[in-house]
Each structure stands twice: as structure tokens, then as C-alpha cells.
Design an enzyme around this catalytic site. Sequence first.
Site, PDB file in Angstrom:
ATOM      1  N   HIS A 180       0.667  -1.125  -0.048  1.00  0.00           N
ATOM      2  CA  HIS A 180      -0.166   0.143   0.024  1.00  0.00           C
ATOM      3  C   HIS A 180       0.814   1.244  -0.098  1.00  0.00           C
ATOM      4  CE1 HIS A 180      -3.209  -2.829   0.720  1.00  0.00           C
ATOM      5  NE2 HIS A 180      -3.904  -1.898   1.115  1.00  0.00           N
ATOM      6  N   HIS A 221       0.175  -4.276   8.863  1.00  0.00           N
ATOM      7  CA  HIS A 221       1.812  -4.267   9.052  1.00  0.00           C
ATOM      8  C   HIS A 221       2.643  -3.815  10.340  1.00  0.00           C
ATOM      9  CE1 HIS A 221       2.505  -5.136   4.624  1.00  0.00           C
ATOM     10  NE2 HIS A 221       1.276  -4.355   4.565  1.00  0.00           N
ATOM     11  N   ASP A 225       7.442  -2.501   8.379  1.00  0.00           N
ATOM     12  CA  ASP A 225       7.281  -2.430   6.791  1.00  0.00           C
ATOM     13  C   ASP A 225       6.733  -1.312   6.395  1.00  0.00           C
ATOM     14  OD1 ASP A 225       7.275  -5.358   7.629  1.00  0.00           O
ATOM     15  OD2 ASP A 225       5.148  -5.259   8.171  1.00  0.00           O
TER      16      ASP A 225
END
Length: 305
Positions: A180, A221, A225
Site C-alpha cells: 500500500h 503491517h 514494513d
Amino acid sequence: MTLYIRRESSKLWKRFYSELTTEIGLLAENWKYLLAGLICQYIHGLAAKGVHYIHRPGPTLQDLGFLLLPELGQERSYISETVFTSVFLSFFLWTFHPFILKSKRIYTVLIWCRVLAFLVACQFLRVITFYSTQLPGPNYHCREGSKVSRLPWPKSAIEVLEINPHGVMYGCGDLIFSSHMIFTLVFVLTYQKYGTKRFIKLFGWLIAFVQSLLIVASRKHYSVDVVVAWYTVNLVVFCLDKKLPELPDRTTVLLPVVSKDRSKEENHKLLNGNGADPADWRPRAQVNGKIDSNGVHTDNSMNGA
């Protein structure tokens, strides 16, 4: 009023048709790059699905972001997805604005070739990273006790090659680094360079920061990350941007040569792109003589002068 609407509609259609003709020509030259980029998106999806097969649920790792940010909960996990979807759709629509708006700094085909190159490079590094080490997923459906935390081994090749939306939303194991954030940062960096509205650029960076917090707060996450995505994507885009050929500059517009005896109304039409004679756009160089006000070359040598 009706006449004005018809005239503006006619101008809009002409602008759209002209841009469509140009983009089709660029698509004919660059379709291989676009197709390669889309194929790489599919391969990235297969890789993310593949790591789900070897994912092993376990206790959630200690994370500073989990300690500092309040947990949104499973029922509010849609918030981060809504923000990401808004960013994706906004950028997608912006890349097609030359078809409608007069201000044209980009070509749609060329900007997507560039964006896909950034995405592919970042996703290649991402696949290498999450296959190197599989972390226990912090998301709710990846924890111990969840039925979808592990995928059953495929029974056929078709099952391996197919990608369904359910698997995209409920994947596990593809953690470092956030996909994302790859998309969000690539879109923001691209608009930062080729966009024209300063407040939108600042708003884009704010949304990227908020998106980072929402991802961690939603437990989709770990903080690492997101942090790795921030410096990796920026470095990849910076390096590739230096290597890729620069996009043609559409802001430089040649104005026609206007003779002195034209009226102000005619000059105004020329500057707005209406009624311009194509011959007026050609440069007129002086060769051993003079150019009169009508653009006719007078050779003095023929008159013995």
C-alpha cells in the site's frame, strides 16, 4: 446561453479528440512497456499468494507502533483501505486530465510507463525481502486460530495461477515492505514532479503520512514494513528518475508570427489557437533582402539595389 454551451462543448470535443489521437500514437509506440508493467503486477500478485502458502501464524512481534498508536480494531480496518482507494482513484483520474483540461504537462501513456517502472522496481525488491524472511502476520486473519491464516496446498496449476480479490484482501506473509505504501508514495512522488497545484502536493504528503499511521493502527503491517517502504520507494524513484528519459515538456508553446497590420481581434484569436494559418507558424528567415509587412520577401538584388 445555449449557443455558448454548444460552442464550449464543441471545443471540449475537439480537445478530447486531439488528445485521443496523440495518445493512441504514443500507445502504439509504448504498448510493450505498459503490457510488461501489467504482467509484472500479476507476477507480484502470484508471489504474494505464494508466500501465503508457507506462512506460519505465531505470536505478534513486539512493535513500537503498536505500543504508541491505538488499535482501530477489526471493525474499523476499512478506514485505511478507504484512504488508499481514494488516493489510487484520484491519481488515476489525474493522469487522464489532459483529455479535458487545457493545462497539459503530461502525456497519459508516458506517465503510466514511468509509474509502472517505479512500481515494478519496488515490487521486485519487496518480493525478495518477504521471501527471505517470513514474519508472523499481525493482521487479525493471520493470527493463530484463524481459518485463513494458512492456505491449503493447491491441487492444480490453475489454482496456483488464479488470483481472486479475496486472496488480495486476506493475504498473509507478504509483510516487508508495505505494498500500500509503495503505491501511495509512487503516486505522491509522481504528482510532486509533474503536478501543478502546490496545496495538492502538500496534501498528498499529509495523506501518505496518515496512511502510514492507519496501516499500523489497523495492525495490517508492522512499523518496520512502513518505515522500510518510506526510504526504499523514495530511493528507487530517485535513482530510476535519473535513468529514465524525461517526459516531453508540453508547457512550451510556439506562438505564431503575427504581422503588424493584423487587428487586435485577430491577434487575440491567434494567441488562443483559433483561426491561425499554419503558414504563420513557420519561421521566416531573412536571406539577402527584407521582409515586408505581409511576409513577402523582397530581393534587392533583382532591382539592382
